[in-house]
Design a protein around this motif. Structure first.
Motif, short mmCIF file in Angstrom:
data_model
loop_
_atom_site.label_atom_id
_atom_site.label_comp_id
_atom_site.label_asym_id
_atom_site.label_seq_id
_atom_site.Cartn_x
_atom_site.Cartn_y
_atom_site.Cartn_z
N ALA A 196 0.82 -1.22 0.00
CA ALA A 196 0.00 0.00 0.00
C ALA A 196 0.84 1.26 0.00
CB ALA A 196 -0.94 0.00 1.21
N LEU A 197 2.11 1.13 0.36
CA LEU A 197 2.99 2.29 0.38
C LEU A 197 3.20 2.86 -1.03
CD1 LEU A 197 4.58 3.91 2.51
CD2 LEU A 197 6.55 2.46 2.03
N ASP A 198 2.99 2.04 -2.03
CA ASP A 198 3.19 2.50 -3.42
C ASP A 198 1.93 3.08 -4.04
OD1 ASP A 198 5.87 1.68 -3.46
OD2 ASP A 198 5.30 -0.38 -3.97
N ILE A 199 0.81 3.05 -3.31
CA ILE A 199 -0.46 3.54 -3.84
C ILE A 199 -0.57 5.04 -3.60
CG2 ILE A 199 -2.98 3.45 -3.59
CD1 ILE A 199 -2.67 0.49 -2.85
N ARG A 200 -0.93 5.78 -4.65
CA ARG A 200 -1.16 7.21 -4.53
C ARG A 200 -2.64 7.48 -4.80
NH1 ARG A 200 2.75 6.41 -2.52
NH2 ARG A 200 4.87 7.20 -2.88
N LEU A 201 -3.33 8.03 -3.83
CA LEU A 201 -4.75 8.31 -3.98
C LEU A 201 -4.94 9.61 -4.75
CD1 LEU A 201 -5.98 7.40 -0.38
CD2 LEU A 201 -5.81 5.93 -2.40
N ASP A 202 -5.79 9.58 -5.79
CA ASP A 202 -5.98 10.77 -6.61
C ASP A 202 -6.94 11.75 -5.94
OD1 ASP A 202 -8.62 9.86 -7.11
OD2 ASP A 202 -8.03 8.89 -8.97
N ASP A 203 -7.06 12.92 -6.52
CA ASP A 203 -7.85 13.99 -5.91
C ASP A 203 -9.32 13.61 -5.75
OD1 ASP A 203 -5.59 15.53 -5.73
OD2 ASP A 203 -6.03 16.76 -7.49
N GLU A 204 -9.86 12.89 -6.73
CA GLU A 204 -11.27 12.51 -6.63
C GLU A 204 -11.50 11.54 -5.47
OE1 GLU A 204 -14.83 10.29 -9.13
OE2 GLU A 204 -13.07 11.04 -10.21
N THR A 205 -10.60 10.57 -5.33
CA THR A 205 -10.73 9.61 -4.22
C THR A 205 -10.63 10.34 -2.89
OG1 THR A 205 -9.73 7.87 -5.58
CG2 THR A 205 -9.77 7.52 -3.20
N LEU A 206 -9.67 11.24 -2.75
CA LEU A 206 -9.51 11.98 -1.51
C LEU A 206 -10.72 12.87 -1.23
CD1 LEU A 206 -5.74 12.95 -1.88
CD2 LEU A 206 -6.72 11.32 -0.24
N ALA A 207 -11.29 13.46 -2.27
CA ALA A 207 -12.48 14.30 -2.08
C ALA A 207 -13.65 13.48 -1.59
CB ALA A 207 -12.82 15.01 -3.39
N ARG A 208 -13.81 12.28 -2.13
CA ARG A 208 -14.91 11.42 -1.69
C ARG A 208 -14.69 10.95 -0.25
NH1 ARG A 208 -16.13 7.03 -6.26
NH2 ARG A 208 -17.70 6.45 -4.69
N ILE A 209 -13.46 10.67 0.09
CA ILE A 209 -13.13 10.31 1.48
C ILE A 209 -13.48 11.46 2.42
CG2 ILE A 209 -11.17 9.98 3.05
CD1 ILE A 209 -9.92 8.18 0.88
N ASP A 210 -13.09 12.67 2.04
CA ASP A 210 -13.37 13.83 2.89
C ASP A 210 -14.87 14.08 3.02
OD1 ASP A 210 -10.71 14.28 3.42
OD2 ASP A 210 -10.46 15.85 1.92
N ALA A 211 -15.63 13.76 1.98
CA ALA A 211 -17.08 13.96 2.04
C ALA A 211 -17.72 13.03 3.08
CB ALA A 211 -17.70 13.73 0.66
N VAL A 212 -17.26 11.79 3.13
CA VAL A 212 -17.76 10.86 4.15
C VAL A 212 -17.35 11.34 5.54
CG1 VAL A 212 -17.64 8.51 5.06
CG2 VAL A 212 -17.76 8.89 2.58
N HIS A 213 -16.12 11.78 5.65
CA HIS A 213 -15.64 12.27 6.95
C HIS A 213 -16.46 13.48 7.42
CE1 HIS A 213 -13.04 13.53 10.19
NE2 HIS A 213 -12.79 14.68 9.60
N ALA A 214 -16.84 14.36 6.50
CA ALA A 214 -17.62 15.53 6.87
C ALA A 214 -19.01 15.13 7.38
CB ALA A 214 -17.76 16.47 5.67
N GLU A 215 -19.54 14.05 6.83
CA GLU A 215 -20.87 13.59 7.22
C GLU A 215 -20.84 12.73 8.49
OE1 GLU A 215 -24.69 11.21 5.29
OE2 GLU A 215 -23.06 11.89 4.01
N ILE A 216 -19.79 11.91 8.63
CA ILE A 216 -19.66 11.03 9.81
C ILE A 216 -18.25 11.23 10.38
CG2 ILE A 216 -20.02 8.70 10.72
CD1 ILE A 216 -21.29 7.94 8.07
N PRO A 217 -18.02 12.32 11.09
CA PRO A 217 -16.66 12.63 11.56
C PRO A 217 -16.23 11.79 12.76
CG PRO A 217 -18.19 14.32 12.29
CD PRO A 217 -18.98 13.40 11.42
N ASN A 218 -15.09 11.17 12.63
CA ASN A 218 -14.41 10.48 13.74
C ASN A 218 -15.31 9.55 14.54
OD1 ASN A 218 -12.08 12.01 13.12
ND2 ASN A 218 -12.86 13.72 14.34
N PRO A 219 -16.00 8.60 13.91
CA PRO A 219 -16.88 7.72 14.68
C PRO A 219 -16.15 6.78 15.63
CG PRO A 219 -16.69 6.96 12.41
CD PRO A 219 -16.05 8.31 12.46
N ALA A 220 -14.86 6.51 15.36
CA ALA A 220 -14.10 5.62 16.23
C ALA A 220 -13.20 6.35 17.22
CB ALA A 220 -13.26 4.66 15.38
N GLN A 221 -13.42 7.63 17.40
CA GLN A 221 -12.58 8.41 18.32
C GLN A 221 -12.70 7.86 19.75
OE1 GLN A 221 -13.38 12.59 18.26
NE2 GLN A 221 -11.98 13.04 19.93
#
Length: 343
Positions: A318-343
């Motif tokens: 996984a160290l060789d995987i680079r996440l593109d901007d679209e993937t990161l944006a979708r990740i951030d959208a989920v985080h904005a809706e369900i922030p830190n559920p495992a905190q």
């Protein structure tokens, strides 16, 4: 493998650190040694353990992990390995660790025990496993003044660690499961009293717990304290296996009472959405979660855990995987809706 300085020290560590808390419970000594051999061959020079491991801890298994690491370490050139361990803090229902106490004598006894089990003369990094004072940790999300208690003070702790550093038993000091206040207070007291400065903080960091970004990221950026991120797969929830089969073999089915924060409904929903993102982008969910953690600017090194060589290979890959901007944006959208559920 990419290497970076450990905090503000001169020690070079790999971007991946091999965690060992399964050794002695989920993994045999032979399996643990095989993981350590593979990690070293892949360029991982950083190994993390603790006197309390394996986890979940018990009076019967306490110290087994260090013993397993020690029988491997004695066969290695010591200067090839950056070795970290931890001293258990005051009792959290674990009175079988020095009666649940945490004071100067306990720290001295702990380091001697760890060095003996690890079959080495020194540790590169020695960490306080959790704070001595009242602070929300391990799934607690709010500070409760009603839980205040007398605790072994920060300056008193630092004076013991100063003695250990001067004696050559440890090279550097770190904290774990700490808050922004704790990091700043350790640094303030160290500077004021001329005592050792903490080099690292080992805290949870994953797609399901980005609470580090709420203050600690700035603290560490401005002070040079390095984050050793643990829990990048949230006890396996981010692998997608539990979404497919709630009874899938893993830590959450083997030890259902161990860490309930990973079983919250919001965790399950967020994990399901992150898996959907990964699948839609042609990524393995676990590797996407790890790639995200590896790429965070505030992560000094990511501690990975595995119960098989196959899992270890995937984590390294996984160290060789680079996440593109679209993937990161979708990740951030989920985080904005369900922030830190495992905190």
């Amino acid at each position: 493998m990419k290497k970076t300085k450990l905090g503000t020290t001169r020690i070079d560590v790999s971007a991946i650190c091999l965690g060992t808390m399964t050794f002695g419970q989920q993994n045999t000594e032979a399996e643990g040694h095989a993981q350590l051999d593979r990690a070293l061959a892949a360029g991982i020079n950083f190994i993390d353990t603790a006197e309390m491991y394996p986890a979940p801890p018990s009076a019967e298994t306490y110290t087994r992990t260090e013993q397993i690491v020690g029988t491997w370490l004695k066969k290695q050139p010591r200067d090839r390995v950056v070795l970290a361990s931890k001293v258990a803090g005051p009792s959290r229902g674990r009175d079988w660790i020095r009666g649940g106490r945490y004071d100067a004598d306990c720290i001295r006894a702990a380091i001697e025990g760890s060095l003996r089990r690890l079959q080495t003369d020194y540790l590169d990094l020695y960490q306080i496993h959790w704070p001595a004072r009242n602070v929300p940790v391990f799934g607690q999300t709010r500070f409760d003044p009603a839980q205040e208690r007398e605790a072994f003070g920060i300056e008193e702790q630092l004076r013991v660690f100063d003695d250990l550093i001067r004696a050559g038993k440890i090279r550097h000091l770190g904290v774990s499961n700490e808050s922004a206040y704790g990091v700043m207070e350790f640094l303030r007291v160290a500077e004021k009293a001329g005592l050792p400065r903490i080099a690292t903080i080992q805290n949870a960091c994953s797609l399901l717990n980005r609470s580090f970004e709420q203050a600690l990221d700035e603290v560490c950026f401005r002070t040079g304290v390095g984050l050793l991120a643990y829990g990048a797969l949230a006890a396996g929830q981010l692998s997608g296996k539990y979404a497919r089969d709630a009874g899938a073999p893993g830590r959450l089915t083997l030890f259902p009472q161990w860490s309930p924060r990973y079983m919250r409904g919001s965790v399950l929903e967020a994990a399901r959405r992150y898996e959907e993102i990964a699948r839609s982008r042609g990524l393995d969910p676990a590797q996407m979660a790890l790639a995200w953690c590896y790429s965070r600017w505030y992560v000094n090194s990511t501690i990975i855990g595995a119960t098989s060589l196959q899992q270890l290979e995937a984590a390294i890959g996984a160290l060789d995987i680079r996440l593109d901007d679209e993937t990161l944006a979708r990740i951030d959208a989920v985080h904005a809706e369900i922030p830190n559920p495992a905190q």
